[in-house]
Design a protein around this motif. Structure first.
Motif, short mmCIF file in Angstrom:
data_model
loop_
_atom_site.label_atom_id
_atom_site.label_comp_id
_atom_site.label_asym_id
_atom_site.label_seq_id
_atom_site.Cartn_x
_atom_site.Cartn_y
_atom_site.Cartn_z
N ASN A 80 24.45 147.38 -40.67
CA ASN A 80 23.43 147.97 -39.81
C ASN A 80 23.88 149.31 -39.26
N HIS A 81 22.92 150.08 -38.86
CA HIS A 81 23.20 151.33 -38.16
C HIS A 81 24.01 151.01 -36.90
N SER A 82 25.05 151.81 -36.65
CA SER A 82 25.89 151.67 -35.45
C SER A 82 26.73 150.40 -35.42
N ALA A 83 26.96 149.80 -36.60
CA ALA A 83 27.75 148.56 -36.61
C ALA A 83 29.26 148.86 -36.48
N GLY A 84 29.62 150.13 -36.55
CA GLY A 84 31.04 150.50 -36.41
C GLY A 84 31.72 150.75 -37.74
N LYS A 85 30.97 151.09 -38.77
CA LYS A 85 31.55 151.31 -40.10
C LYS A 85 32.49 152.53 -40.10
N SER A 86 31.95 153.67 -39.62
CA SER A 86 32.76 154.89 -39.64
C SER A 86 33.95 154.74 -38.68
N SER A 87 33.72 154.09 -37.53
CA SER A 87 34.82 153.91 -36.57
C SER A 87 35.94 153.08 -37.20
N PHE A 88 35.57 152.08 -38.00
CA PHE A 88 36.60 151.25 -38.63
C PHE A 88 37.45 152.10 -39.58
N THR A 100 31.25 159.52 -35.28
CA THR A 100 30.77 158.21 -34.82
C THR A 100 29.92 158.39 -33.56
N GLY A 101 29.11 157.44 -33.25
CA GLY A 101 28.29 157.52 -32.04
C GLY A 101 27.13 156.57 -32.14
N ILE A 102 26.36 156.47 -31.05
CA ILE A 102 25.28 155.48 -31.07
C ILE A 102 24.05 155.97 -31.82
N LEU A 104 22.06 157.70 -35.16
CA LEU A 104 22.26 157.48 -36.61
C LEU A 104 23.27 158.52 -37.07
N GLU A 105 24.53 158.15 -37.15
CA GLU A 105 25.57 159.15 -37.37
C GLU A 105 25.76 159.52 -38.84
N THR A 106 25.99 158.49 -39.66
CA THR A 106 26.27 158.78 -41.06
C THR A 106 24.96 158.80 -41.82
N SER A 107 24.58 159.99 -42.30
CA SER A 107 23.31 160.03 -43.01
C SER A 107 23.50 160.09 -44.52
N PRO A 173 25.44 155.23 -45.16
CA PRO A 173 24.50 155.38 -44.03
C PRO A 173 24.12 153.99 -43.49
N GLY A 174 23.91 153.91 -42.19
CA GLY A 174 23.56 152.63 -41.57
C GLY A 174 22.18 152.15 -42.02
N LEU A 175 22.04 150.85 -42.15
CA LEU A 175 20.76 150.28 -42.58
C LEU A 175 19.90 149.95 -41.37
N SER A 235 31.42 142.86 -36.26
CA SER A 235 32.13 143.98 -35.64
C SER A 235 31.83 144.08 -34.15
N LYS A 236 32.54 144.95 -33.47
CA LYS A 236 32.38 145.22 -32.02
C LYS A 236 32.40 143.92 -31.21
N ALA A 237 33.32 143.03 -31.60
CA ALA A 237 33.32 141.68 -31.01
C ALA A 237 33.76 141.70 -29.55
N ASP A 238 34.28 142.87 -29.06
CA ASP A 238 34.64 142.93 -27.62
C ASP A 238 33.39 142.89 -26.75
N GLN A 239 32.22 143.07 -27.38
CA GLN A 239 30.96 143.00 -26.61
C GLN A 239 30.49 141.56 -26.45
N SER A 273 37.42 143.65 -33.28
CA SER A 273 37.11 144.83 -32.48
C SER A 273 38.20 145.85 -32.73
N ILE A 274 37.82 147.11 -32.80
CA ILE A 274 38.87 148.12 -32.93
C ILE A 274 39.14 148.77 -31.57
N LEU A 275 38.27 148.47 -30.58
CA LEU A 275 38.47 149.09 -29.27
C LEU A 275 39.47 148.32 -28.42
#
Ligand code: GTP
Ligand code: MG
Length: 421
Positions: A80-88, A100-102, A104-107, A173-175, A235-239, A273-275
């Motif tokens: 999904n969009h913003s799932a943390g792909k680029s951050s990983f 990266t960001g909230i 649609l970053e990677t187009s 790109p995020g889906l 991803s982003k399991a710290d949330q 989580s990578i954070l």
């Protein structure tokens, strides 16, 4: 220092590209004609070789594209969009390569690879680095790939973090299920890429639409076609606040996946989580790294197996074309006989009509025989296909011989690989 897998890859590449291989033909006793030998890749592109290729593709479950495999393991990250792909990818490489960001970053699709010098390579260079992309450009449908190639680039980075030296990432790109316009038919391109990559990591995040339809479509496709390449992570399991919430999420995701897909063997979704390092449950970044490492260690074996599949494909397809041609040559003699017979009857009928040679049959029978001989002449022209000329046959025989020699080289490569395990 050159490792064993480096030297094996060089040998595999040589078979695909026949680099520095030449053959000498002696013409008129003393004159030598030196020609470059065609490797598997070049043979695969030849128009003569591509003749009736669909039939061999179906028989051998091959896509008909012969291209040397990548030396590094290739890992595509989708989700999904913003799932943390680029951050990983940034975390794995240890550098801020991808934005990266909230939003649609990677187009666009981006390749990320290790190299001596950090730099960015545009579309043309990327096609050279990854020959399988070139094949999509040649054989793919423009409606599907749109401006995929024009926007494609590679980020080269000299980081030696983790196993980055041996792995190439494809950031995608995020889906989303909304009305976002992509620059290509994103699902089709991802499906096409799945054929060539070694691992597909699917990221689902707890806050976003963990269950976006396009992501599930891709999971369904991968389950059906490349189940061994598919790995799913949360991803982003710290949330996620606690283990109870994690279990609820698992339940929700598994339910919607099993609804659409027929999972026979349980579904493993690891949270990470990578954070934050510490989570209320184990942070399974280690599992992703292990999955990538085992993909790297199987890469040489996969390359050996691709070479074997491609050599057999070339050998069998050349055999199929030559056998078809033999049949056509035999048939041609029969067609000539048939045509001569029909023409003779036809001439006899005409001579009979001109009362030069009276035939002892009545008019009705004569008309029937006349029609039959005309039909036979027409049929004999319709089934008369041109066989290959002697030059074309010689080329097919040469390619068949090259694929047989390559299979012998493959046995020696296997010896080198398995004896040193
Ligand atoms: N809390 C938390 N946030 C994260 C984590 N990983 C990434 N993020 C944040 O999530 C947002 C989206 O991250 P990206 O890496 O841009 O996500 P993406 O999947 O590449 O997004 P698109 O390219 O738009 O599809 C950014 O603000 C990141 O900082 C994580 O492990 N935990
Ligand atoms: Mg991104």
């Amino acid at each position: 220092m050159e490792t064993d897998s480096d030297s094996i890859f060089k040998r595999i590449k040589t078979v695909y590209q026949a680099t520095d291989l030449v053959e000498e033909n002696h013409t008129l006793w003393v004159f030598k004609n030196v020609q470059k030998v065609q490797g598997l890749e070049e043979i695969g592109r030849e128009e003569l070789f591509r003749h009736q290729i669909k039939s061999s593709c179906q028989k051998m479950s091959h896509n008909g594209i012969i291209v040397r495999p990548n030396k590094n393991a290739t890992v595509m990250i989708i989700g999904n969009h913003s799932a943390g792909k680029s951050s990983f990818i940034n975390w794995y490489v240890g550098e801020n390569l991808q934005s990266t960001g909230i939003a649609l970053e990677t187009s666009h699709f981006t390749m990320v690879t290790h190299g001596a010098k950090s730099q960015e390579i545009k579309s043309e260079g990327t096609l050279r680095l990854y020959p399988f992309l070139h094949e999509l450009l040649q054989h793919g449908d423009k409606k599907i790939y749109g401006t995929f190639f024009a926007n494609l680039n590679t980020k080269v980075c000299n980081s030696t973090e983790r196993s980055f030296e041996c792995v190439d990432f494809i950031d995608t790109p995020g889906l989303t299920d909304g009305n976002v316009k992509y620059h290509c038919d994103i699902l089709e391109v991802m499906k096409w890429l799945s054929k060539y990559v070694d691992l597909v990591l699917v990221f689902m995040d707890p806050v976003g639409q963990g269950l976006c339809n396009k992501t599930i479509d891709m999971v369904e496709f991968l389950c059906k076609n490349y189940p061994e390449k598919l790995k799913i992570y949360l991803s982003k399991a710290d949330q996620i606040e606690n283990e109870e919430d994690l279990n609820k999420l698992y339940f929700q995701i598994s339910a919607s996946l099993t609804d659409r897909l027929n999972f026979q063997h349980g579904l493993h979704i690891y949270p990470f989580s990578i954070l934050k390092n510490e989570l209320p449950f184990p942070n399974r970044r280690d599992i992703i790294c292990k999955d990538i490492d085992s993909c790297i260690s199987f890469k040489t074996e996969r390359n050996i197996s691709s070479l074997s599949t491609d050599c057999i494909f070339v050998k069998e397809h050349c055999r199929f074309l030559l056998e078809g041609d033999d049949y056509l040559r035999n048939q041609k003699n029969r067609v000539y006989m048939l045509r001569i017979l029909a023409l003779t009857i036809f001439v006899l009928i005409i001579l009979n009509c001109l009362k030069l040679i009276p035939l002892p049959i009545n008019d009705l029978l004569l008309a029937g025989v006349g029609i039959l001989s005309t039909v036979l002449i027409a049929v004999s022209f319709m089934i008369d296909k041109k066989p290959f000329n002697s030059q074309q046959r010689a080329r097919l025989i040469k390619w068949q011989k090259y694929s047989e020699e390559s299979l012998a080289e493959l046995e020696r490569i296997k010896e080198q690989y398995y004896d040193n395990i």
